[in-house]
Design an enzyme around this catalytic site. Structure first.
Site, mmCIF file in Angstrom:
data_model
loop_
_atom_site.group_PDB
_atom_site.id
_atom_site.type_symbol
_atom_site.label_atom_id
_atom_site.label_comp_id
_atom_site.label_asym_id
_atom_site.label_seq_id
_atom_site.Cartn_x
_atom_site.Cartn_y
_atom_site.Cartn_z
ATOM 1 N N GLU A 102 0.824 -1.212 0.000
ATOM 2 C CA GLU A 102 0.000 0.000 0.000
ATOM 3 C C GLU A 102 0.858 1.263 0.000
ATOM 4 O OE1 GLU A 102 -3.162 0.596 -0.483
ATOM 5 O OE2 GLU A 102 -3.461 -1.538 -0.820
ATOM 6 N N CYS A 156 -12.637 1.141 -15.365
ATOM 7 C CA CYS A 156 -12.995 2.560 -15.251
ATOM 8 C C CYS A 156 -11.719 3.409 -15.240
ATOM 9 C CB CYS A 156 -13.806 2.784 -13.977
ATOM 10 S SG CYS A 156 -14.686 4.360 -13.925
ATOM 11 N N CYS A 213 -16.521 0.792 -20.743
ATOM 12 C CA CYS A 213 -17.843 0.803 -20.098
ATOM 13 C C CYS A 213 -18.678 -0.428 -20.449
ATOM 14 C CB CYS A 213 -18.593 2.076 -20.469
ATOM 15 S SG CYS A 213 -17.761 3.568 -19.881
ATOM 16 N N CYS A 233 -18.240 -3.063 -17.977
ATOM 17 C CA CYS A 233 -18.344 -2.618 -16.584
ATOM 18 C C CYS A 233 -19.608 -3.153 -15.910
ATOM 19 C CB CYS A 233 -18.337 -1.093 -16.521
ATOM 20 S SG CYS A 233 -18.430 -0.459 -14.834
ATOM 21 N N CYS A 293 -24.447 3.590 -13.758
ATOM 22 C CA CYS A 293 -23.461 4.677 -13.868
ATOM 23 C C CYS A 293 -24.080 5.880 -14.577
ATOM 24 C CB CYS A 293 -22.219 4.204 -14.618
ATOM 25 S SG CYS A 293 -20.977 5.517 -14.820
#
Length: 346
Positions: A38, A188, A195, A198, A204
DNA sequence: CAGCCGTGGAT
DNA sequence: TATCCAAGGCT
């Protein structure tokens, strides 16, 4: 059923088939490894991080080895990754966890946020990914996905956090958290979002209106100032190179670089040495780009007649084959050039 | 709170 | 080539 439930359900179903499940920090998915990844992934792409993560974990397989390491070695492994405060904070935090938490990784949000280098989002990611706690992240991926899905124009930080929290499920939070990052990274995307693949295309709002790429609204950037410097690649008769350690705070903090000077080389030498220059060669200038300014660097190679003394704080001679410290990227580049330059025999 | 903090990938 | 900016945090 409200829209929030649909969002996480869609995402979890998509994740089972299309999520990334073979990233190096996922096997095994310990708190230590998730933490390292991270930190490395802050403002840094996965492709860039992977080799760094592998080397780092191989050298420091657990928090004790990291805590006991020298900062120079940590920075050496961080060389080229940028944002070097991350490495310094990582080292310090490892020591705190070993000394004050008995080597056991904290699993409470407040404790994590109080550690150096761990902010709200990174703390949420560690708790969600490594401990499967229902905690929320808000990184670049989540901001992009949410600002498109729910059309958030003036991306207010607090508003986005609230929305992100509402969408975070109580269960399967580890999978959900990985899933929303995967969605942002692979579907995205900032440019050319896919899309049609997605799982959120029906809910969306940006996609419904055909304005996906308008979000998130880009911040206006200021023109970058241009600074200039010379980097002195000083070499003695033993072929050793003179490097200087940067202060721990600020740009390239804790890294070693060639001495830099703005005045004439002759003037700089008058201040720092009594030796004479045997040979001087000026390399072509090149531009190094930072986030907030340009640095035009003119490298100057200087050969000394013998093993020279320099009155220069925090400086040291290094054999070019064995430099076990952190180096700034342009220094690495110039050292490579110098090596090939000398192999040619110029 | 806006500026600072790196580097390389992508377009 | 120039520009944007990526799994942000600190001051």
């Amino acid at each position: 059923m409200n829209i929030e439930n649909n969002f996480s359900a869609n995402l979890l179903a998509w994740f089972e088939k299309h999520g990334r499940k073979d990233l190096p920090w996922q096997h095994p998915r310990t708190a230590y490894r998730v933490w390292i990844s991270e930190i490395m992934l802050q403002q840094t792409q996965v492709v860039t991080v992977i080799p760094y993560f592998e080397r780092f974990i191989k050298t420091f397989p657990n928090i004790e080895t990291l805590a006991n390491a020298h900062l120079d070695q940590v920075l050496q492994l961080w060389t080229g990754l940028g944002y070097y405060a991350r490495a310094r904070n990582l080292h310090q935090t490892a020591q705190i966890i070993v000394n004050e938490f008995n080597g056991i990784f904290p699993d409470k949000l407040e404790e994590l946020i109080n550690l150096k280098g761990i902010g709200k989002s990174t703390a949420g990611a560690i708790l969600a990914l490594a401990f499967n706690q229902s905690q929320t992240i808000l990184d670049g991926n989540v901001k992009r996905v949410l600002s498109r899905c729910y059309i958030i124009e003036n991306s207010n930080e607090n508003e986005l956090w609230e929305l992100a929290k509402q969408l975070t499920p109580i269960q399967r939070t580890a999978e959900y958290t990985q899933a929303i990052m995967d969605l942002g990274a692979t579907i995205c995307t900032r440019t050319k979002p896919r899309c049609l693949e997605c799982p959120q295309q029906l809910i969306c709002q940006a996609h419904q209106q055909g304005v996906e790429t308008c979000f998130p609204i880009p911040k206006q950037r200021k023109a970058l100032p241009i600074k200039q410097t010379q980097m002195l690649m000083i070499q003695n008769a033993q072929q050793e190179i003179l490097l200087q350690r940067r202060p721990l705070k600020g740009l390239w903090g804790g890294l070693w670089i060639f001495p830099m000077c703005e005045e004439s080389v002759e003037e700089w030498f008058k201040e720092h040495s009594e030796e004479k220059i045997a040979k001087k060669y000026i390399f072509p200038m090149f531009r190094h780009t930072f986030t907030h300014f340009y640095l035009d660097i003119t490298p100057i190679h200087i050969l000394m007649a013998k093993k020279s003394q320099f009155d220069l704080p925090n400086s040291q001679w290094f054999s070019t084959e064995k430099i076990e410290v952190g180096l700034a990227a342009p220094v690495v580049k110039l050292l490579q050039q110098l090596t090939s330059f000398q192999l040619i025999g110029a």
